[in-house]
Design an enzyme around this catalytic site. Structure first.
Site, PDB file in Angstrom:
ATOM      1  N   CYS A 269       0.870  -9.560  -4.916  1.00 60.52           N
ATOM      2  CA  CYS A 269       1.263  -8.300  -5.575  1.00 60.52           C
ATOM      3  C   CYS A 269       2.647  -7.955  -5.046  1.00 60.52           C
ATOM      4  O   CYS A 269       2.801  -7.068  -4.208  1.00 60.52           O
ATOM      5  CB  CYS A 269       0.254  -7.197  -5.278  1.00 60.52           C
ATOM      6  N   ALA A 270       3.656  -8.651  -5.535  1.00 57.08           N
ATOM      7  CA  ALA A 270       4.916  -8.786  -4.809  1.00 57.08           C
ATOM      8  C   ALA A 270       5.973  -7.728  -5.098  1.00 57.08           C
ATOM      9  O   ALA A 270       6.860  -7.514  -4.273  1.00 57.08           O
ATOM     10  CB  ALA A 270       5.513 -10.170  -5.075  1.00 57.08           C
ATOM     11  N   ALA A 271       5.945  -7.101  -6.264  1.00 58.65           N
ATOM     12  CA  ALA A 271       7.042  -6.198  -6.636  1.00 58.65           C
ATOM     13  C   ALA A 271       7.123  -5.007  -5.679  1.00 58.65           C
ATOM     14  O   ALA A 271       6.097  -4.534  -5.186  1.00 58.65           O
ATOM     15  CB  ALA A 271       6.839  -5.703  -8.067  1.00 58.65           C
ATOM     16  N   PRO A 272       8.347  -4.540  -5.405  1.00 59.01           N
ATOM     17  CA  PRO A 272       9.646  -4.976  -5.944  1.00 59.01           C
ATOM     18  C   PRO A 272      10.290  -6.132  -5.185  1.00 59.01           C
ATOM     19  O   PRO A 272      11.440  -6.472  -5.425  1.00 59.01           O
ATOM     20  CB  PRO A 272      10.495  -3.716  -5.813  1.00 59.01           C
TER      21      PRO A 272
ATOM     22  N   LYS B 151       8.633  -7.169   0.735  1.00 60.64           N
ATOM     23  CA  LYS B 151       7.944  -8.056   1.676  1.00 60.64           C
ATOM     24  C   LYS B 151       8.220  -9.515   1.347  1.00 60.64           C
ATOM     25  O   LYS B 151       8.328 -10.355   2.247  1.00 60.64           O
ATOM     26  CB  LYS B 151       6.447  -7.753   1.669  1.00 60.64           C
TER      27      LYS B 151
ATOM     28  N   ASP C 228       3.484 -10.618 -10.037  1.00 62.29           N
ATOM     29  CA  ASP C 228       3.205  -9.218 -10.356  1.00 62.29           C
ATOM     30  C   ASP C 228       2.793  -9.146 -11.816  1.00 62.29           C
ATOM     31  O   ASP C 228       3.196  -9.989 -12.626  1.00 62.29           O
ATOM     32  CB  ASP C 228       4.403  -8.312 -10.092  1.00 62.29           C
TER      33      ASP C 228
ATOM     34  N   ASP D 180      -1.511 -11.592 -13.576  1.00 69.18           N
ATOM     35  CA  ASP D 180      -2.557 -10.693 -13.094  1.00 69.18           C
ATOM     36  C   ASP D 180      -3.321 -11.428 -12.002  1.00 69.18           C
ATOM     37  O   ASP D 180      -4.054 -12.381 -12.274  1.00 69.18           O
ATOM     38  CB  ASP D 180      -3.488 -10.309 -14.243  1.00 69.18           C
TER      39      ASP D 180
ATOM     40  N   CYS E 146      -0.723   0.629   1.923  1.00 70.24           N
ATOM     41  CA  CYS E 146       0.042   1.776   2.424  1.00 70.24           C
ATOM     42  C   CYS E 146      -0.795   3.047   2.291  1.00 70.24           C
ATOM     43  O   CYS E 146      -0.286   4.110   1.956  1.00 70.24           O
ATOM     44  CB  CYS E 146       1.380   1.911   1.697  1.00 70.24           C
TER      45      CYS E 146
END
Length: 454
Positions: free
Chosen positions: A269-272, A275, A293, A320, A391
């Protein structure tokens, strides 16, 4: 109804009002709205600082301002037009919290904006409420703490009542109070040094030559704290990829993952790309990273950030991550799952989220997180590492997810890690409180795949 302003060059207050209307009435994001305004509007330094202070300040103190309005106004809150409500909050915020602005200027400038955006009846109402507030300010008090402690604290800590109850239930009154105070502390801007292009000591020297105040962050050597209010957003340091704006605590998942040069890494789940690009830097831009993403416009952000930072090993896909890809099972040395979550750790810098998030939202995320970690486990090689992070400060999205996962997957074992100042993990898990890290609240878990899937 709101009419558009005809000013050729709008003032910071006018722009702040328009931004706040977008934030509260159209669900815009405060940080992105501010960035957009600063990018396109030629404001002087003092005006830029005032704009930022007004937007973030009113967002933080919105319930306090509305409470004060309710004490003065003869109209019930639900009958006050949203634009009028926001203008009143803007005026009251300046009167109460910005000592450098004369009270008369706060009132007059607010009324001036009102004349451009609403009808004369509302203008008179705004003028009357603000001037009445000035006359009665000394006699206005907060509600009695003993009769309704939670409501009182909601006004003191600028959070919805349900959230105060939630934190007290999960962490006790002492830690809850520290968390809530941290969310209202104006923190420094944190940057990550792009070590692919420059060393930390060298960028510190360059920043200091520009009279930019720089501080170290004890638990993250590639992070630097830039004094709040410093104009770094459109600096050449950022534009040329020498630095990346990123909160210090959000750098911890990549460090816990521990990627090595040559690794094959998956960021699910990389965006933006914060990380993802940090992982690439830790790998020395050697190896490969698949970054997924679900949204095309967010995948573009990953690509743009990687290009600006000079990274060539990130391969992006619109995907997905819940949907399985069996041909990729057991192929990644390291997998990062920074899962979608309720965001209860980022209420300090995503100031509008505290008023948007509902208690009922908390039950939405765990089912998705469980699906995602099941897929993450399958992509991880035997001997490889899976890091799960969020987060949020909601245990149902953090420890409970990991404990349930481990009870179902004997092929995974928790792996301990530690950071200077922050201490050592417990059963491979660490909750990062915002008051401790002086950054966003975060949760990180490190798991090692010790055997083939049972």
């Amino acid at each position: 109804m709101i009419a558009s302003s005809t000013e050729k060059i709008k003032s910071a207050r006018t722009l702040a009002f328009e931004a706040l209307y977008e934030i509260f009435e159209k669900n815009a994001y405060a940080n992105l709205t501010i960035q957009s305004i600063l990018r396109w509007c030629p404001l002087k330094k003092e005006e830029r600082h005032l704009l930022t202070e007004l937007i973030y300040g009113v967002c933080r103190k919105y319930n306090y301002c509305l409470w004060m309005i309710s004490l003065i106004s003869d109209r019930p809150m639900f009958k006050i037009h949203p634009a009028v409500r926001i203008l009143l909050a803007l005026g009251i915020y300046q009167i109460v919290f910005l000592d450098r602005i004369p009270e008369s200027a706060a009132v007059n400038e607010t009324v001036k904006i009102a004349k451009k955006v609403t009808h004369i009846g509302n203008v008179k109402f705004i003028n009357g409420v603000l001037r009445n507030f000035l006359r009665r300010r000394g006699s206005l008090t907060l509600p009695d703490r003993t009769s309704n402690r939670v409501f009182y604290e909601s006004l003191i800590y600028n959070q919805p009542e349900w959230l105060i109850r939630f934190f007290e239930k999960e962490y006790g009154m002492g830690q809850s109070e520290k968390i809530l105070k941290a969310f209202n502390t104006i923190s420094d801007t944190c940057i990550r040094v792009n070590t692919l292009k420059i060393e930390t000591d060298d960028i510190k020297k360059q920043l200091k030559l520009r009279n930019i105040s720089v501080g170290d962050i004890s638990y993250m050597p590639e992070a630097l704290a830039i004094k709040a209010g410093t104009d770094i957003l459109f600096s050449e340091f950022l534009q040329t990829g020498l630095i990346y704006i990123q909160t210090a605590s959000s750098m911890i998942p990549a460090k816990v993952l521990g990627p090595d040069a040559g690794d094959h890494v998956l960021d699910m789940c990389a965006a933006p790309g914060s990380k993802t690009t940090h992982i690439a830097a830790l790998m020395g831009n050697r190896g490969s990273i698949d970054a997924w993403d679900v949204y095309p416009h967010k995948v573009k952000l990953i690509k743009d950030n990687a290009k600006r930072l000079g990274i060539s090993i990130i391969h992006t896909e619109v995907r997905d991550s819940v949907k399985p890809l069996p041909f990729l099972y057991e192929t990644y040395d390291k997998v990062l799952l920074d899962a979608p979550c309720s965001g209860l750790g980022v209420l300090g810098h995503k100031v509008e989220l505290r008023w948007r998030r509902k208690e009922s939202d908390l039950s939405v995320f765990p089912p998705l997180q469980k699906q995602l970690i099941e897929q993450a486990a399958k992509y991880t090689k035997t001997g490889g590492v899976l890091v799960y992070s969020t987060c949020t400060l909601n245990p149902d999205e953090n420890e409970h997810i990991i404990n349930e996962f481990l009870s179902l997957h004997s092929e995974f074992a928790p792996e301990e890690f530690n950071f200077p100042v922050l201490g050592k993990s417990l059963n491979g898990m660490m909750t990062l409180y915002p008051d401790l890290v002086r950054s966003d609240g975060f949760f990180v878990a490190k798991l090692r795949k010790v055997s083939h899937e049972a």
